[in-house]
Write a protein that holds these residues in place. Structure first.
Motif, short mmCIF file in Angstrom:
data_model
loop_
_atom_site.label_atom_id
_atom_site.label_comp_id
_atom_site.label_asym_id
_atom_site.label_seq_id
_atom_site.Cartn_x
_atom_site.Cartn_y
_atom_site.Cartn_z
N HIS A 72 19.95 -14.70 115.88
CA HIS A 72 21.13 -15.55 116.09
C HIS A 72 20.74 -16.99 116.42
CE1 HIS A 72 22.81 -11.48 116.77
NE2 HIS A 72 23.84 -12.00 116.13
N VAL A 73 19.58 -17.42 115.97
CA VAL A 73 19.11 -18.76 116.31
C VAL A 73 20.10 -19.83 115.86
CG1 VAL A 73 17.69 -19.09 114.22
CG2 VAL A 73 17.09 -20.27 116.37
N ARG A 74 20.82 -19.60 114.78
CA ARG A 74 21.80 -20.60 114.30
C ARG A 74 23.03 -20.67 115.20
NH1 ARG A 74 19.95 -23.03 109.99
NH2 ARG A 74 18.42 -22.00 108.69
N ASP A 75 23.25 -19.66 116.03
CA ASP A 75 24.30 -19.74 117.05
C ASP A 75 23.85 -20.63 118.22
OD1 ASP A 75 25.97 -17.98 115.71
OD2 ASP A 75 25.41 -16.24 116.93
N LEU A 76 22.54 -20.81 118.35
CA LEU A 76 21.96 -21.50 119.50
C LEU A 76 21.43 -22.90 119.18
CD1 LEU A 76 20.05 -18.41 120.88
CD2 LEU A 76 22.22 -19.34 121.72
N TYR A 77 21.12 -23.14 117.91
CA TYR A 77 20.56 -24.43 117.53
C TYR A 77 21.17 -24.86 116.20
CZ TYR A 77 17.17 -28.15 116.83
OH TYR A 77 16.57 -29.38 116.64
N ASP A 78 21.63 -26.10 116.15
CA ASP A 78 22.20 -26.68 114.94
C ASP A 78 21.09 -27.46 114.24
OD1 ASP A 78 23.40 -28.39 113.05
OD2 ASP A 78 25.27 -28.43 114.19
N LEU A 88 3.91 -10.20 117.47
CA LEU A 88 3.71 -10.92 116.22
C LEU A 88 5.00 -11.62 115.76
CD1 LEU A 88 1.84 -11.67 113.88
CD2 LEU A 88 2.50 -9.51 112.78
N GLU A 89 6.14 -10.95 115.90
CA GLU A 89 7.41 -11.53 115.48
C GLU A 89 7.71 -12.81 116.26
OE1 GLU A 89 7.07 -8.29 116.26
OE2 GLU A 89 7.28 -7.37 114.27
N HIS A 90 7.43 -12.78 117.56
CA HIS A 90 7.63 -13.95 118.41
C HIS A 90 6.76 -15.10 117.92
CE1 HIS A 90 7.00 -15.85 122.66
NE2 HIS A 90 8.00 -16.46 122.02
N HIS A 91 5.49 -14.82 117.67
CA HIS A 91 4.56 -15.85 117.22
C HIS A 91 4.98 -16.42 115.86
CE1 HIS A 91 0.09 -17.09 116.48
NE2 HIS A 91 0.86 -18.12 116.77
N GLN A 92 5.34 -15.56 114.93
CA GLN A 92 5.73 -16.00 113.59
C GLN A 92 7.02 -16.84 113.64
OE1 GLN A 92 5.82 -12.24 111.48
NE2 GLN A 92 3.73 -12.55 110.71
N PHE A 93 7.98 -16.41 114.43
CA PHE A 93 9.22 -17.17 114.58
C PHE A 93 8.92 -18.57 115.11
CE2 PHE A 93 12.65 -18.76 117.23
CZ PHE A 93 13.75 -18.66 116.40
N TYR A 94 8.14 -18.63 116.18
CA TYR A 94 7.80 -19.90 116.80
C TYR A 94 7.12 -20.83 115.79
CZ TYR A 94 5.29 -23.27 119.71
OH TYR A 94 4.78 -24.42 120.25
N GLU A 95 6.09 -20.35 115.14
CA GLU A 95 5.35 -21.18 114.18
C GLU A 95 6.27 -21.64 113.05
OE1 GLU A 95 2.32 -22.42 114.37
OE2 GLU A 95 1.89 -21.42 116.26
N GLY A 96 7.13 -20.75 112.57
CA GLY A 96 8.06 -21.11 111.50
C GLY A 96 9.06 -22.19 111.92
N MET A 97 9.59 -22.06 113.13
CA MET A 97 10.55 -23.05 113.63
C MET A 97 9.89 -24.41 113.85
SD MET A 97 13.61 -21.76 113.87
CE MET A 97 13.23 -20.92 112.34
N LEU A 132 11.85 -24.78 123.53
CA LEU A 132 13.11 -24.18 123.07
C LEU A 132 12.83 -23.03 122.10
CD1 LEU A 132 16.33 -24.53 122.80
CD2 LEU A 132 15.74 -25.71 120.68
N PHE A 133 12.08 -23.30 121.06
CA PHE A 133 11.84 -22.27 120.04
C PHE A 133 10.93 -21.15 120.55
CE2 PHE A 133 13.05 -25.79 117.06
CZ PHE A 133 14.29 -25.25 116.76
N TYR A 134 10.04 -21.47 121.47
CA TYR A 134 9.22 -20.42 122.08
C TYR A 134 10.15 -19.42 122.78
CZ TYR A 134 5.89 -18.01 125.03
OH TYR A 134 5.15 -17.04 125.64
N LEU A 135 11.07 -19.92 123.56
CA LEU A 135 11.98 -19.02 124.28
C LEU A 135 12.95 -18.31 123.34
CD1 LEU A 135 12.65 -21.23 127.41
CD2 LEU A 135 11.55 -18.98 127.39
N LEU A 136 13.52 -19.03 122.40
CA LEU A 136 14.47 -18.40 121.49
C LEU A 136 13.82 -17.35 120.59
CD1 LEU A 136 16.77 -21.40 120.47
CD2 LEU A 136 17.03 -19.75 122.35
#
Length: 148
Positions: free
Chosen positions: A45-51, A8-17, A32-36
């Motif tokens: 740490h998504v902000r370390d990986l994407y600006d 669920l966390e993976h799905h929610q993160f992806y949809e939010g991004m 990109l966001f699916y993998l991250l």
């Protein structure tokens, strides 16, 4: 095509991004966001990986202390699917971006899902469709028996 998520966390993160970056039709950012979103480390740490201000990946994120062997592999694939990045000779050799070095992880099924997101036009086949694909230019245009 229905995308499979790890949890669920993976799905929610992806949809939010995807919503936040307005990437509903951007297959580069979808992959990109699916993998991250696959691991807690990369999500947190998504902000370390994407600006988000520059709408670009942050290569320095590959070298952060929180990275594990699995998160480095998924980050490499994410960056490669995003813009074709395949390392540099000083810090991250291009050989590290080959399947031999990236795919030996329990996250492999999700790596395939990311590739399908990035290349949806080629991911719409079924296994029996391979038989119907043309061979291209054959020297004498012979028919080939695919069963043998």
């Amino acid at each position: 095509m229905q995308t499979k998520f790890k949890d669920l966390e993976h799905h929610q993160f992806y949809e939010g991004m995807i919503r936040m970056t307005h990437s509903q039709t951007d297959t580069y950012r979808q992959a990109l966001f699916y993998l991250l979103g696959l691991t807690e480390q990369t999500r947190s740490h998504v902000r370390d990986l994407y600006d988000f201000d520059e709408n670009s990946i942050c290569l320095e994120g590959l070298y952060k202390g929180w990275q594990t062997s699995s998160t480095v592999k998924l980050t490499r694939l994410a960056f490669n699917l995003y813009n074709g990045y395949s390392g540099d000779e000083e810090r991250d050799a291009s050989r590290n971006y080959s399947p031999y070095f990236m795919f030996d992880t329990g996250l492999l099924p999700y790596f395939f899902e990311a590739v399908k997101l990035r290349y949806p036009e080629f991911a719409q086949f079924r296994s029996h469709d391979f038989v119907q694909l043309p061979f291209g230019a054959m020297k004498n245009h012979e028919e080939y028996d695919l069963e043998h």
